[in-house]
Design a protein around this motif. Sequence first.
Motif, PDB file in Angstrom:
ATOM      1  N   HIS A 140       0.808  -1.221   0.000  1.00 33.01           N
ATOM      2  CA  HIS A 140       0.000   0.000   0.000  1.00 33.01           C
ATOM      3  C   HIS A 140       0.840   1.269   0.000  1.00 33.01           C
ATOM      4  CE1 HIS A 140      -4.000  -1.801   0.553  1.00 33.01           C
ATOM      5  NE2 HIS A 140      -3.391  -2.708   1.294  1.00 33.01           N
ATOM      6  N   HIS A 141       2.139   1.175   0.236  1.00 33.61           N
ATOM      7  CA  HIS A 141       2.961   2.378   0.305  1.00 33.61           C
ATOM      8  C   HIS A 141       4.336   2.081  -0.254  1.00 33.61           C
ATOM      9  CE1 HIS A 141       5.010   0.477   3.695  1.00 33.61           C
ATOM     10  NE2 HIS A 141       5.902   1.449   3.636  1.00 33.61           N
ATOM     11  N   VAL A 142       5.083   3.160  -0.529  1.00 32.06           N
ATOM     12  CA  VAL A 142       6.471   3.046  -0.977  1.00 32.06           C
ATOM     13  C   VAL A 142       7.301   4.057  -0.203  1.00 32.06           C
ATOM     14  CG1 VAL A 142       5.904   2.244  -3.304  1.00 32.06           C
ATOM     15  CG2 VAL A 142       6.160   4.689  -2.864  1.00 32.06           C
ATOM     16  N   ALA A 143       8.593   3.772  -0.093  1.00 31.68           N
ATOM     17  CA  ALA A 143       9.552   4.687   0.524  1.00 31.68           C
ATOM     18  C   ALA A 143      10.490   5.200  -0.559  1.00 31.68           C
ATOM     19  CB  ALA A 143      10.343   3.979   1.623  1.00 31.68           C
ATOM     20  N   LEU A 144      10.673   6.501  -0.634  1.00 31.31           N
ATOM     21  CA  LEU A 144      11.521   7.128  -1.644  1.00 31.31           C
ATOM     22  C   LEU A 144      12.704   7.794  -0.960  1.00 31.31           C
ATOM     23  CD1 LEU A 144       8.821   8.821  -3.938  1.00 31.31           C
ATOM     24  CD2 LEU A 144       9.968   6.628  -4.277  1.00 31.31           C
ATOM     25  N   THR A 145      13.907   7.281  -1.216  1.00 31.70           N
ATOM     26  CA  THR A 145      15.128   7.872  -0.682  1.00 31.70           C
ATOM     27  C   THR A 145      16.168   7.958  -1.784  1.00 31.70           C
ATOM     28  OG1 THR A 145      15.931   5.696   0.039  1.00 31.70           O
ATOM     29  CG2 THR A 145      14.728   7.013   1.657  1.00 31.70           C
ATOM     30  N   ARG A 170      14.279   3.798  -7.649  1.00 30.83           N
ATOM     31  CA  ARG A 170      13.498   4.978  -7.269  1.00 30.83           C
ATOM     32  C   ARG A 170      12.426   5.267  -8.314  1.00 30.83           C
ATOM     33  NH1 ARG A 170      13.921   9.366  -3.867  1.00 30.83           N
ATOM     34  NH2 ARG A 170      12.997  11.290  -4.612  1.00 30.83           N
ATOM     35  N   TYR A 171      12.768   5.152  -9.595  1.00 25.45           N
ATOM     36  CA  TYR A 171      11.774   5.398 -10.642  1.00 25.45           C
ATOM     37  C   TYR A 171      10.685   4.321 -10.615  1.00 25.45           C
ATOM     38  CZ  TYR A 171       9.980   6.894 -15.197  1.00 25.45           C
ATOM     39  OH  TYR A 171       9.190   7.369 -16.222  1.00 25.45           O
ATOM     40  N   ARG A 172      11.055   3.089 -10.287  1.00 29.09           N
ATOM     41  CA  ARG A 172      10.068   2.010 -10.195  1.00 29.09           C
ATOM     42  C   ARG A 172       9.035   2.314  -9.108  1.00 29.09           C
ATOM     43  NH1 ARG A 172      13.470  -1.646  -9.653  1.00 29.09           N
ATOM     44  NH2 ARG A 172      13.502  -2.347 -11.828  1.00 29.09           N
ATOM     45  N   ARG A 173       9.513   2.759  -7.966  1.00 24.22           N
ATOM     46  CA  ARG A 173       8.576   3.070  -6.878  1.00 24.22           C
ATOM     47  C   ARG A 173       7.760   4.318  -7.196  1.00 24.22           C
ATOM     48  NH1 ARG A 173      11.855   1.798  -1.209  1.00 24.22           N
ATOM     49  NH2 ARG A 173      12.724  -0.224  -1.855  1.00 24.22           N
TER      50      ARG A 173
END
Length: 682
Positions: A241-246, A254-257
């Motif tokens: 339900h969520h993603v983390a972007l760092t 990062r682009y996948r998320r």
Amino acid sequence: MTTQPGPDEEALFDVPRAAAPKRTAGAAPARRRPADTLPVARVVVDTPLPHLDRPFDYLVPDSMDAEAVPGCRVRIRFNNQVLDGFLVERAAESDFTGRLSYLHQVVSSEAVLTPEVHGLARAVADHYAGTLNDVLRLAIPPRHARVEKEPVGEVPPPPPPPAPGPWAEYRDGAAFLAALSSGPPPRAVWNALPGPGWADAIAVAAATTVAAGRGCVVVVPDGRDVAVVDAALRSLLGPDHHVALTADLGPAERYRRWLAVLRGRARAVVGTRAAMFAPVHDLGLVVLWDDGDDVHADPHAPYPHARTVLAMRAHRAGAGALIGGFTRTSDAARLIETGWALPLTADRELLRRRAPRIRAAGDDVELARDEAARSARLPSLALRVAREAAREGPVLVQVPRRGYLNALACASCRAPARCDTCQGPLSLRSAHAMPYCRWCGRICGEWRCPSCDHRRMRANVVGARRTAEELGRAFPSLPVRTSGREEVLTEVGPRPALVVSTPGAEPAAEGGYAAALLLDGWALLGRADLRAAEEALRRWCNAAALVRPATEGGQVVVLADPSLPVTQALIRWDPGGFAERELAERRELGFPPAVTMASITGDAARVRELVEGLDLPRQAELLGPVPVGSPGRDEATERALLRVPRGEAGSLAAALKAAAAARSARRDERLAQVRVDPLDVI
């Protein structure tokens, strides 16, 4: 009005014209015709020039009709160059009366620029006197074709609403969650209780929003905080339900998320400041943790701050907002004062039970009697508290400066030790190193004081590594660990130890720290910065929140003047009252956030010319220009400050942007740096 680049604008790109491709003998050129419906594409061109900050019209050939969707990446010909851009709109006709060019290529039919993000980026660019293209560079990550071709996962069903959890401890916590679930969008400035429960509270608010079928964006200062909130969200929402972007994910992951958010598979995002532009569907809540941390201000033009961007986004999207931290900034206090947000706090009785016992070094009876003890860097009170607490668990020692000995002075006359060549400050890297200049790097082993001819030096500013060395000698039976720029610890165990850390690098301790020593308060409070006291309180409270409650023996000793309002605010744990006091004082003095300020920094001649050409609002006040930079360096650089009432902020930004566009149109490449709402105005 949208236009095509004219001859004068094309001349601004000082590049050679591309050679025309050779035509094979007998081959007829392919004839193109525009698309049957909505043949005009309005494109934002990837160019840094302020006077070209507008969409340009191009024709969509019928061969690209299906792929040229609003929001996709395209390439266009501009001054005989092939430049990137975003197609923001398809139209039936153009206002441009001349002949339109065709799109050169549709890079991808993925609509990466959503209407919501496009409108937000335009508003942010206008607020900060920047260009839309600069904001889009911050908002949209670079493309990875292989990632775009990967199959799209299924959108998971909404999870059930979670229990109130930590929000049951706050007076209006249940009402806040109820509004997130089914009421009007709530906006709150949240003073979190000391302890590790802040991440669970954010996760509950985000899960409540997702359970209601809306999206959530959570912005935190650094990767360690992302990991903590990510774990809390995973325990409530599950992995899908969520993603983390760092930043440390790598471009492809990062682009996948990011695509998972764009395509609606993930409804919640947690990340650092770049996540503030995440293309979440049907946004219902934005969360900003520790809004006073300066990492929330982007160092790239137009220098937006996450607090301002998220507030604008919540207002435009009709979403809720939660701006939280252990302290409260004067900016957040202003949001409460204007009625944009409401305070969200716990009862004082609960706060006293959850906070550690906080004492200032100056309130000790022994210090009041002994002048030498009062001037010591580690007075007897701090040493006694550290020895007692070290029997029960780890002790945190916060040191404002990293390094070893960052500033030296003459041992005789106390004059600052400076380099003979460039007059830069001298410092030491270790106990056995020679003094060196922090500006030019020159070794100054034969230094003599120019005032008294003395050869010996003393420390003016002691760093974290030197402090760890001193504490190791004072506590030989305890292990000493450091956390700072070279190595940031994530967590320490419950065993007795001394943990020396710079502000912001404090690791969490299993079960909490038994005590904390907040050293060198003068170094934080003595900075020539408008936000010095506010920043000192934020750093102190963030460290004190890691200590066990007073009911479990947790103590904090701060080495600062106990008569100062900021020290008293820490002792009483009253960040809200201190923020209100700061805001009132700044209003009297005409300082942000009570007013809007903009800074213009650059070459002295350019700054003065830009200031003279501004069409300023009637109530604008000019301060400067004055030289900036350290003595002996950057002497040709000047800065001017412009001050206007908050209601004139839009007019000031428009005037700055118009002046920058006029200079850009005259091919003046040495533009001054323009910053609206800069963090450092003093």
